[in-house]
Design a protein around this motif. Structure first.
Motif, short mmCIF file in Angstrom:
data_model
loop_
_atom_site.label_atom_id
_atom_site.label_comp_id
_atom_site.label_asym_id
_atom_site.label_seq_id
_atom_site.Cartn_x
_atom_site.Cartn_y
_atom_site.Cartn_z
N MET A 71 0.91 -1.18 -0.01
CA MET A 71 0.08 0.06 -0.02
C MET A 71 0.71 1.40 0.14
N LEU A 72 1.92 1.44 0.71
CA LEU A 72 2.87 2.38 0.85
C LEU A 72 3.53 2.61 -0.31
N GLN A 73 3.83 1.48 -1.31
CA GLN A 73 4.56 1.57 -2.61
C GLN A 73 3.67 2.29 -3.56
N GLU A 74 2.34 1.74 -3.52
CA GLU A 74 1.31 2.27 -4.34
C GLU A 74 0.93 3.59 -4.29
N ARG A 75 0.96 4.07 -2.92
CA ARG A 75 0.95 5.59 -2.56
C ARG A 75 2.03 6.39 -2.99
N GLY A 76 3.24 5.70 -3.33
CA GLY A 76 4.18 6.71 -3.57
C GLY A 76 5.15 7.18 -2.30
N LEU A 77 4.89 6.28 -1.37
CA LEU A 77 5.65 6.61 -0.04
C LEU A 77 7.02 5.89 -0.05
N ILE A 78 7.05 4.73 -0.46
CA ILE A 78 8.17 4.02 -0.75
C ILE A 78 8.61 3.47 -2.23
N GLU A 79 9.56 3.39 -2.52
CA GLU A 79 9.97 2.71 -3.62
C GLU A 79 9.87 1.11 -3.82
N ASP A 80 10.32 0.38 -2.89
CA ASP A 80 10.41 -1.00 -2.99
C ASP A 80 9.69 -1.65 -1.84
N GLU A 81 8.78 -2.51 -1.89
CA GLU A 81 7.85 -3.22 -0.84
C GLU A 81 8.86 -4.14 -0.22
N LYS A 82 9.57 -5.10 -0.91
CA LYS A 82 10.49 -5.99 -0.25
C LYS A 82 11.44 -5.44 0.68
N LEU A 83 12.08 -4.32 -0.04
CA LEU A 83 13.06 -3.53 0.81
C LEU A 83 12.52 -3.09 2.21
N PHE A 84 11.43 -2.55 2.18
CA PHE A 84 10.55 -1.75 3.41
C PHE A 84 10.11 -2.91 4.30
N VAL A 85 9.85 -4.32 3.92
CA VAL A 85 9.53 -5.41 4.85
C VAL A 85 10.73 -5.82 5.40
N VAL A 86 11.92 -5.93 4.76
CA VAL A 86 13.37 -6.20 5.51
C VAL A 86 13.67 -5.00 6.36
N GLN A 87 13.32 -3.68 6.08
CA GLN A 87 13.67 -2.73 6.98
C GLN A 87 13.07 -2.77 8.27
N GLU A 88 11.63 -3.36 8.13
CA GLU A 88 10.62 -3.29 9.23
C GLU A 88 11.26 -4.45 10.22
N PHE A 89 11.54 -5.53 9.77
CA PHE A 89 12.25 -6.90 10.23
C PHE A 89 13.57 -6.42 11.24
N LEU A 90 14.26 -5.56 10.64
CA LEU A 90 15.53 -5.37 11.29
C LEU A 90 15.26 -4.13 12.24
N SER A 91 14.02 -3.43 12.26
CA SER A 91 14.11 -2.25 12.85
C SER A 91 13.82 -2.51 14.48
N ALA A 92 13.83 -1.40 15.27
CA ALA A 92 13.15 -1.33 16.67
C ALA A 92 11.70 -1.41 16.55
N TYR A 93 10.77 -1.40 15.54
CA TYR A 93 9.50 -1.32 15.46
C TYR A 93 8.96 -2.68 14.90
N HIS A 94 9.75 -3.57 15.11
CA HIS A 94 9.25 -4.99 14.41
C HIS A 94 7.95 -5.51 15.16
N ASN A 95 6.86 -5.71 14.37
CA ASN A 95 5.61 -6.23 14.96
C ASN A 95 5.12 -5.45 15.85
N GLU A 96 5.16 -4.06 15.52
CA GLU A 96 4.83 -3.18 16.52
C GLU A 96 4.06 -2.00 15.80
N ILE A 97 3.16 -2.10 14.51
CA ILE A 97 2.72 -1.25 13.85
C ILE A 97 1.33 -1.45 14.42
N LEU A 98 0.79 -0.24 14.57
CA LEU A 98 -0.79 -0.12 15.11
C LEU A 98 -1.74 0.09 14.28
N PRO A 99 -2.86 -0.26 14.18
CA PRO A 99 -3.90 -0.13 13.35
C PRO A 99 -4.31 1.38 13.40
N GLY A 100 -4.76 2.00 12.35
CA GLY A 100 -5.24 3.49 12.46
C GLY A 100 -4.87 4.21 11.09
#
Length: 134
Positions: A71-100
């Motif tokens: 969804m972020l890639q479709e909206r033009g906020l990121i360039e690569d969805e797979k890259l974002f998934v890896v960044q989320e996995f390695l970040s301090a915010y892994h599995n902490e995204i809240l609905p909203g």
């Protein structure tokens, strides 16, 4: 008989050299792609370096990280969805995204977007029952 043996040996050597060269080129190309991907994971750049555009996104309760990245890639906020998934996995915010509903900007890095989406939204619209007990 020695002529056939010589031609066979030369042909076999040429085939081996071609196979080794093909394997070396393959390994080199895969290495370059892997290095580039790894570099982009840690050298996070926003989509837009100028003022950027603010885009409002909604995260559903059951959204997976891949759904969010797509969804972020479709909206033009990121360039690569797979890259974002890896960044989320390695970040301090892994599995902490809240609905909203979140306001994200194209000049934000993935880390900044993850921080925003992991922070509970303030609830400025308190009901009178909630304020009476204070």
């Amino acid at each position: 008989m020695s002529g056939k043996y010589l031609i066979g040996a030369v042909f076999e050597s040429v085939i081996k050299v071609v196979v080794v060269a093909a394997v070396a080129m393959f390994v080199f190309r895969v290495s370059v792609v892997a290095y580039d991907f790894g570099y982009r994971v840690f050298a996070d750049k926003p989509v837009s370096s100028s003022e950027g555009r603010t885009i409002t996104v909604g995260i559903a309760e059951d959204a997976s990280i891949m759904d969010i990245a797509r969804m972020l890639q479709e909206r033009g906020l990121i360039e690569d969805e797979k890259l974002f998934v890896v960044q989320e996995f390695l970040s301090a915010y892994h599995n902490e995204i809240l609905p909203g509903i979140y306001d994200l900007n194209t000049n934000m890095t993935a880390e900044q977007m993850l921080e925003v989406m992991s922070t509970p939204a303030d609830n400025p619209e308190e009901t009178p029952e909630e304020t009476q007990g204070e």
